[in-house]
Write an enzyme that holds these catalytic residues in place. Structure first.
Site, PDB file in Angstrom:
ATOM      1  N   PHE A  16       0.860  -1.186   0.000  1.00 50.05           N
ATOM      2  CA  PHE A  16       0.000   0.000   0.000  1.00 50.05           C
ATOM      3  C   PHE A  16       0.892   1.231   0.000  1.00 50.05           C
ATOM      4  O   PHE A  16       1.734   1.392   0.879  1.00 50.05           O
ATOM      5  CB  PHE A  16      -0.937   0.038   1.210  1.00 50.05           C
ATOM      6  CG  PHE A  16      -1.872   1.231   1.150  1.00 50.05           C
ATOM      7  CD1 PHE A  16      -3.005   1.195   0.358  1.00 50.05           C
ATOM      8  CD2 PHE A  16      -1.583   2.399   1.844  1.00 50.05           C
ATOM      9  CE1 PHE A  16      -3.847   2.309   0.261  1.00 50.05           C
ATOM     10  CE2 PHE A  16      -2.416   3.513   1.748  1.00 50.05           C
ATOM     11  CZ  PHE A  16      -3.551   3.467   0.956  1.00 50.05           C
TER      12      PHE A  16
ATOM     13  N   ASP B 198       9.161   2.453   1.701  1.00 43.91           N
ATOM     14  CA  ASP B 198       7.995   3.197   2.160  1.00 43.91           C
ATOM     15  C   ASP B 198       7.832   2.871   3.650  1.00 43.91           C
ATOM     16  O   ASP B 198       7.340   1.811   4.021  1.00 43.91           O
ATOM     17  CB  ASP B 198       6.759   2.769   1.367  1.00 43.91           C
ATOM     18  CG  ASP B 198       5.484   3.460   1.859  1.00 43.91           C
ATOM     19  OD1 ASP B 198       5.516   4.077   2.936  1.00 43.91           O
ATOM     20  OD2 ASP B 198       4.460   3.345   1.161  1.00 43.91           O
TER      21      ASP B 198
ATOM     22  N   LYS C 237       2.614   9.337   8.474  1.00 43.02           N
ATOM     23  CA  LYS C 237       1.782   8.991   9.637  1.00 43.02           C
ATOM     24  C   LYS C 237       2.243   9.537  11.001  1.00 43.02           C
ATOM     25  O   LYS C 237       1.726  10.543  11.458  1.00 43.02           O
ATOM     26  CB  LYS C 237       1.594   7.470   9.680  1.00 43.02           C
ATOM     27  CG  LYS C 237       0.691   7.003   8.527  1.00 43.02           C
ATOM     28  CD  LYS C 237       0.155   5.618   8.715  1.00 43.02           C
ATOM     29  CE  LYS C 237      -1.019   5.336   7.809  1.00 43.02           C
ATOM     30  NZ  LYS C 237      -0.682   4.875   6.448  1.00 43.02           N
TER      31      LYS C 237
HETATM   32  C1  LIG Z   1      -0.911   5.131   5.095  1.00 39.91           C
HETATM   33  C2  LIG Z   1       0.132   4.745   4.136  1.00 39.91           C
HETATM   34  C3  LIG Z   1       0.383   5.498   2.976  1.00 39.91           C
HETATM   35  C4  LIG Z   1      -0.476   6.673   2.575  1.00 39.91           C
HETATM   36  O1  LIG Z   1      -0.392   7.721   3.463  1.00 39.91           O
HETATM   37  P1  LIG Z   1      -1.471   8.939   3.368  1.00 39.91           P
HETATM   38  O2  LIG Z   1      -0.979   9.905   4.399  1.00 39.91           O
HETATM   39  O3  LIG Z   1      -2.805   8.357   3.676  1.00 39.91           O
HETATM   40  O4  LIG Z   1      -1.391   9.469   1.995  1.00 39.91           O
HETATM   41  C5  LIG Z   1       1.441   5.128   2.171  1.00 39.91           C
HETATM   42  N1  LIG Z   1       2.197   4.071   2.471  1.00 39.91           N
HETATM   43  C6  LIG Z   1       2.000   3.326   3.572  1.00 39.91           C
HETATM   44  C7  LIG Z   1       2.903   2.189   3.862  1.00 39.91           C
HETATM   45  C8  LIG Z   1       0.950   3.625   4.435  1.00 39.91           C
HETATM   46  O5  LIG Z   1       0.718   2.860   5.500  1.00 39.91           O
END
Ligand SMILES: *Cc1c(COP(=O)(O)O)cnc(C)c1O
Length: 398
Positions: free
Chosen positions: A138, A223, A252
């Site tokens: 994700f 990420d 986050k």
């Molecule tokens: C939550 C998340 C995102 C997206 O972050 P947003 O602030 O909602 O755009 C991207 N990568 C990972 C691994 C995430 O958990």
């Protein structure tokens, strides 16, 4: 307003772009949250791994209050003191060389994708454009990041998608070897897949991926939007593995609850961005950076990461013992305080019943219960959460 009144207005005026739960939180403190009707909850969702210091931590509240009285926004046309200091702190903590600030995880990944493409164009060839990501990953909700996301459910209906993305099964080094070639510009991975079901990368896998990147002149992007800032019991999840990236993204938990994202890169890779190549109006504004500086100081110096590591082991052990009681539990897994319990049944019912008893958890991938409490959580609060969970799971067994 009470819950019913808030829900009525929300249902009439908000887009139905997310599946909302009939709960309206109005106040939080530490690991506790209260709704508009005065009900109390033990919060093991933390705004999805955002409130790592719990709700409304005094250090973050103070920093926001102080900065709001000085300067809220001014533009990246100028130098911003808290932004410069935050960049310094993140560079020192991450081992990377330069920072770029934005407002969310998706924006951080979007910036990472742009930087990787630009770097490949300058240092290699115009054909080196492909980005390899993992199934079940994700990476966000913009067009490029839903395309990077290896889950078709997030892409459906939004075609045509940007080109140049390729997917491989996670933790499968042979598949990665098949996928990576001279046209690969970067490999993008989460060290622990969060939304995809709490899947932990093996050391063998990340070491192998790094080698493949090196052999093919491709960049390695982590990420760490969900895994970063102490969540897994180290400042960054990759530090468990010792396999260094070229680019790393954060969001986050970075702002202690305030929206901010960051993209970090090695000095060499960062050079590919020249003035005018990328920017964000709000990214790295004084208020967001002041909140992040205060949150980071607390997380790094306040024993918070050590607590996450120790309580994470404690909670994972307790979840394993609990899991033995139920034949519908398939696996307990995770790292630090990013924990998952995979079920052989749908997890939605357990999540709802836990909420009725005053415990907030959520479910990813349909059947994986996810636990992401504040990193400051105590063993007593973990005991209380697992006691409530056990009551609920017992009722499913019967
Ligand atoms: C939550 C998340 C995102 C997206 O972050 P947003 O602030 O909602 O755009 C991207 N990568 C990972 C691994 C995430 O958990």
């Amino acid at each position: 307003m009470n819950t019913k009144e808030i829900l009525e207005i929300g249902d009439q005026y908000l887009m139905r772009n997310v599946g909302r739960i009939a709960l309206a939180p109005v106040r939080g403190e530490g690991a506790l949250l209260w709704d508009a009707d005065g009900n109390e909850y033990l919060d093991f969702v933390s705004g999805i791994a955002v409130n790592s210091l719990g709700h409304c931590h005094p250090a973050v509240v103070d920093a926001i209050t102080r900065q709001a009285k000085e300067l809220i926004h001014c533009s990246n046309l100028y130098y911003i003191e808290p932004q410069a200091l935050l960049a310094k702190m993140l560079v020192e903590q991450s081992g990377l060389g330069k920072a770029f600030f934005c407002n969310s995880g998706a924006e951080a990944n979007e910036a990472a994708i742009k930087l990787a493409r630009k770097h490949a164009k300058l240092k290699h060839s115009p054909e080196k454009v492909e980005i390899v990501t993992a199934w079940q990953s994700f990476h966000g909700r913009t067009l490029a990041t839903i395309t990077a996301t290896g889950q078709t459910k997030y892409q459906k209906g939004f075609e045509p998608l940007p080109g140049g993305f390729k997917y491989v099964p996670f933790n499968d080094l042979d598949a990665m070897e098949q996928a990576v070639s001279a046209t690969t510009c970067a490999v993008m991975l989460e060290p622990v897949q969060g939304e995809g079901g709490v899947n932990v990368a093996s050391r063998y896998y990340l070491e192998g991926v790094k080698m493949l990147c090196w052999e093919n002149g491709a960049l390695l992007i982590y990420d760490e939007v969900q895994t970063g800032i102490g969540r897994t019991g180290r400042f960054l999840a990759y530090q468990h593995y010792g396999v260094e990236p070229d680019i790393l993204t954060l969001a986050k938990a970075l702002g202690g609850g305030f929206p901010i994202g960051a993209m970090l890169a090695t000095n060499k890779v960062a050079e590919a961005f020249q003035p005018g190549d990328h920017a964000s109006t709000f990214g790295g504004n004084p208020l967001a950076c002041a909140a992040a500086l205060a949150a980071l100081e607390e997380i790094i110096a306040g024993g918070v990461i050590e607590n996450a590591a120790a309580v994470g082991v404690y909670m994972q052990d307790k979840l394993r013992k609990l899991a033995e009681k139920y034949d519908y539990v398939k696996e307990v897994r995770g790292l630090g305080l990013l924990l998952g319990v995979e079920l052989a049944i749908d997890g939605g019912g357990i999540v709802n019943r836990c909420r009725e008893k005053g415990l907030l958890i959520n479910c990813v991938n349909g059947n994986v219960l996810r636990f992401i409490p504040p990193l400051t959580i105590s063993r007593q609060d973990v005991d209380r959460a697992l006691w409530l969970l056990e009551e609920v799971m017992d009722s499913i067994k019967e």
